[in-house]
Design a protein around this motif. Sequence first.
Motif, PDB file in Angstrom:
ATOM      1  N   SER A  66     119.149 -15.302  44.325  1.00 31.08           N
ATOM      2  CA  SER A  66     119.241 -14.139  45.210  1.00 31.08           C
ATOM      3  C   SER A  66     118.155 -14.165  46.282  1.00 31.08           C
ATOM      4  O   SER A  66     118.262 -13.480  47.293  1.00 31.08           O
ATOM      5  N   GLY A  67     117.086 -14.934  46.037  1.00 25.24           N
ATOM      6  CA  GLY A  67     115.969 -14.962  46.965  1.00 25.24           C
ATOM      7  C   GLY A  67     115.011 -13.798  46.765  1.00 25.24           C
ATOM      8  O   GLY A  67     114.024 -13.680  47.461  1.00 25.24           O
ATOM      9  N   GLU A  68     115.275 -12.935  45.780  1.00 25.64           N
ATOM     10  CA  GLU A  68     114.459 -11.750  45.567  1.00 25.64           C
ATOM     11  C   GLU A  68     113.192 -12.019  44.778  1.00 25.64           C
ATOM     12  O   GLU A  68     112.255 -11.231  44.830  1.00 25.64           O
ATOM     13  N   LEU A  69     113.166 -13.091  44.001  1.00 20.82           N
ATOM     14  CA  LEU A  69     112.036 -13.353  43.117  1.00 20.82           C
ATOM     15  C   LEU A  69     111.690 -14.825  43.141  1.00 20.82           C
ATOM     16  O   LEU A  69     112.556 -15.673  42.955  1.00 20.82           O
ATOM     17  N   THR A  70     110.437 -15.122  43.398  1.00 25.20           N
ATOM     18  CA  THR A  70     109.954 -16.503  43.348  1.00 25.20           C
ATOM     19  C   THR A  70     108.764 -16.561  42.405  1.00 25.20           C
ATOM     20  O   THR A  70     108.092 -15.563  42.173  1.00 25.20           O
ATOM     21  N   THR A  71     108.528 -17.736  41.856  1.00 24.16           N
ATOM     22  CA  THR A  71     107.380 -17.930  40.979  1.00 24.16           C
ATOM     23  C   THR A  71     106.527 -19.066  41.518  1.00 24.16           C
ATOM     24  O   THR A  71     107.045 -20.057  42.025  1.00 24.16           O
ATOM     25  N   ALA A  81      90.051 -20.200  37.290  1.00 20.49           N
ATOM     26  CA  ALA A  81      91.146 -19.249  37.487  1.00 20.49           C
ATOM     27  C   ALA A  81      92.457 -20.008  37.630  1.00 20.49           C
ATOM     28  O   ALA A  81      92.558 -20.927  38.434  1.00 20.49           O
ATOM     29  N   ASP A  82      93.428 -19.623  36.831  1.00 17.87           N
ATOM     30  CA  ASP A  82      94.767 -20.164  36.974  1.00 17.87           C
ATOM     31  C   ASP A  82      95.757 -19.161  36.411  1.00 17.87           C
ATOM     32  O   ASP A  82      95.403 -18.303  35.606  1.00 17.87           O
ATOM     33  N   GLY A  83      96.988 -19.257  36.892  1.00 17.17           N
ATOM     34  CA  GLY A  83      97.978 -18.299  36.441  1.00 17.17           C
ATOM     35  C   GLY A  83      99.284 -18.410  37.189  1.00 17.17           C
ATOM     36  O   GLY A  83      99.553 -19.394  37.883  1.00 17.17           O
ATOM     37  N   LEU A  84     100.070 -17.368  37.057  1.00 11.98           N
ATOM     38  CA  LEU A  84     101.402 -17.297  37.620  1.00 11.98           C
ATOM     39  C   LEU A  84     101.462 -16.122  38.588  1.00 11.98           C
ATOM     40  O   LEU A  84     100.937 -15.044  38.293  1.00 11.98           O
ATOM     41  N   ILE A  85     102.072 -16.354  39.728  1.00 11.67           N
ATOM     42  CA  ILE A  85     102.295 -15.274  40.691  1.00 11.67           C
ATOM     43  C   ILE A  85     103.792 -15.054  40.797  1.00 11.67           C
ATOM     44  O   ILE A  85     104.561 -15.994  41.001  1.00 11.67           O
ATOM     45  N   LEU A  86     104.203 -13.804  40.630  1.00  9.36           N
ATOM     46  CA  LEU A  86     105.587 -13.418  40.868  1.00  9.36           C
ATOM     47  C   LEU A  86     105.660 -12.901  42.299  1.00  9.36           C
ATOM     48  O   LEU A  86     104.921 -11.979  42.663  1.00  9.36           O
ATOM     49  N   GLY A  87     106.516 -13.494  43.100  1.00 12.75           N
ATOM     50  CA  GLY A  87     106.699 -13.059  44.481  1.00 12.75           C
ATOM     51  C   GLY A  87     107.992 -12.272  44.602  1.00 12.75           C
ATOM     52  O   GLY A  87     109.062 -12.780  44.272  1.00 12.75           O
ATOM     53  N   PHE A  88     107.895 -11.036  45.041  1.00 20.75           N
ATOM     54  CA  PHE A  88     109.058 -10.162  45.180  1.00 20.75           C
ATOM     55  C   PHE A  88     109.409 -10.027  46.655  1.00 20.75           C
ATOM     56  O   PHE A  88     108.524  -9.891  47.496  1.00 20.75           O
ATOM     57  N   TYR A  89     110.698 -10.050  46.948  1.00 14.58           N
ATOM     58  CA  TYR A  89     111.163  -9.892  48.314  1.00 14.58           C
ATOM     59  C   TYR A  89     112.457  -9.101  48.314  1.00 14.58           C
ATOM     60  O   TYR A  89     113.305  -9.273  47.455  1.00 14.58           O
ATOM     61  N   GLY A  90     112.583  -8.222  49.262  1.00 17.78           N
ATOM     62  CA  GLY A  90     113.828  -7.470  49.391  1.00 17.78           C
ATOM     63  C   GLY A  90     113.558  -6.026  49.723  1.00 17.78           C
ATOM     64  O   GLY A  90     112.489  -5.669  50.223  1.00 17.78           O
ATOM     65  N   ASN A  91     114.521  -5.191  49.410  1.00 20.04           N
ATOM     66  CA  ASN A  91     114.392  -3.770  49.688  1.00 20.04           C
ATOM     67  C   ASN A  91     113.559  -3.108  48.598  1.00 20.04           C
ATOM     68  O   ASN A  91     113.702  -3.430  47.421  1.00 20.04           O
ATOM     69  N   TYR A  92     112.683  -2.207  48.998  1.00 21.24           N
ATOM     70  CA  TYR A  92     111.943  -1.418  48.035  1.00 21.24           C
ATOM     71  C   TYR A  92     111.853   0.006  48.550  1.00 21.24           C
ATOM     72  O   TYR A  92     111.967   0.278  49.731  1.00 21.24           O
ATOM     73  N   TRP A  93     111.677   0.902  47.618  1.00 21.58           N
ATOM     74  CA  TRP A  93     111.684   2.321  47.917  1.00 21.58           C
ATOM     75  C   TRP A  93     110.279   2.861  47.853  1.00 21.58           C
ATOM     76  O   TRP A  93     109.567   2.691  46.859  1.00 21.58           O
ATOM     77  N   ASP A  94     109.841   3.507  48.928  1.00 24.85           N
ATOM     78  CA  ASP A  94     108.538   4.158  48.961  1.00 24.85           C
ATOM     79  C   ASP A  94     108.738   5.586  48.452  1.00 24.85           C
ATOM     80  O   ASP A  94     109.336   6.421  49.133  1.00 24.85           O
ATOM     81  N   PHE A 164     111.456  -4.927  37.566  1.00 25.60           N
ATOM     82  CA  PHE A 164     111.085  -3.801  38.418  1.00 25.60           C
ATOM     83  C   PHE A 164     109.570  -3.802  38.564  1.00 25.60           C
ATOM     84  O   PHE A 164     108.843  -3.820  37.564  1.00 25.60           O
ATOM     85  N   TYR A 165     109.111  -3.797  39.809  1.00 23.51           N
ATOM     86  CA  TYR A 165     107.676  -3.807  40.049  1.00 23.51           C
ATOM     87  C   TYR A 165     107.365  -3.142  41.395  1.00 23.51           C
ATOM     88  O   TYR A 165     107.888  -3.555  42.428  1.00 23.51           O
ATOM     89  N   ASN A 166     106.551  -2.126  41.361  1.00 21.12           N
ATOM     90  CA  ASN A 166     106.002  -1.523  42.579  1.00 21.12           C
ATOM     91  C   ASN A 166     107.093  -1.190  43.608  1.00 21.12           C
ATOM     92  O   ASN A 166     106.930  -1.463  44.795  1.00 21.12           O
ATOM     93  N   GLY A 167     108.212  -0.649  43.149  1.00 20.74           N
ATOM     94  CA  GLY A 167     109.307  -0.286  44.046  1.00 20.74           C
ATOM     95  C   GLY A 167     110.322  -1.388  44.274  1.00 20.74           C
ATOM     96  O   GLY A 167     111.372  -1.151  44.853  1.00 20.74           O
ATOM     97  N   PHE A 168     110.045  -2.604  43.832  1.00 21.60           N
ATOM     98  CA  PHE A 168     110.993  -3.719  43.957  1.00 21.60           C
ATOM     99  C   PHE A 168     111.906  -3.763  42.743  1.00 21.60           C
ATOM    100  O   PHE A 168     111.503  -3.436  41.631  1.00 21.60           O
ATOM    101  N   ASP A 169     113.120  -4.199  42.947  1.00 22.91           N
ATOM    102  CA  ASP A 169     114.126  -4.361  41.905  1.00 22.91           C
ATOM    103  C   ASP A 169     114.738  -5.738  42.134  1.00 22.91           C
ATOM    104  O   ASP A 169     115.607  -5.911  42.981  1.00 22.91           O
TER     105      ASP A 169
END
Length: 188
Positions: A66-71, A81-94, A164-169
């Motif tokens: 969908s292009g909405e979530l990248t890792t 320091a090392d880890g995983l970043i979840l990248g969210f993209y798309g419509n979100y509600w404020d 679901f994170y910070n207004g992203f779905d």
Amino acid sequence: MRKFILLTLILFSTFSFAQIPGFWESKEFSKDVSLFKAKTFLTQDVLKTSENSLQFEAIPLAAASSGELTTLIYKCDSQNADGLILGFYGNYWDSTSGVIYQGYGFKNLPKDKAYNFLNKIESEIEKNQKFLKDNNDNNNIVFEFDDLKVMIWTTSGSYLIRVFYNGFDSTWEKTSFERSKRRFERKI
């Protein structure tokens, strides 16, 4: 004939230049774009920078279809320091203004928390497999992890994960999840 051509041109221009992505733009927020923006997130919000140069790695793992979530994974030996970043993209509600925006956001999961998150998803799927498969699309499970909410259900032999994170779905399909988990475990 002229009306047909005119109608075709109007429809083509409407779908080609609309603000909502069309079929061929579904991967608009690709791994490359996510990597570019995640480097900014890393240097401003995760790593401690100074006037001295800092060496770090940032590697894209997988993008949901969908292009909405990248890792992405990151590693900075000098700061341990090392880890995983979840990248969210798309419509979100404020929620404060009640307006829907299109944008992106990132969630940092340090290595141990990332392992726990990925393993939690996998274990919840295994633990609830019979329930989920009893009624595709209708039986769902949901749980919280940190400030993420995760919903899982099955569809025709596979499963889908909504995060679901910070207004992203965002939707994460089985293949992208498994690829992200496998690559994360191999590279970290």
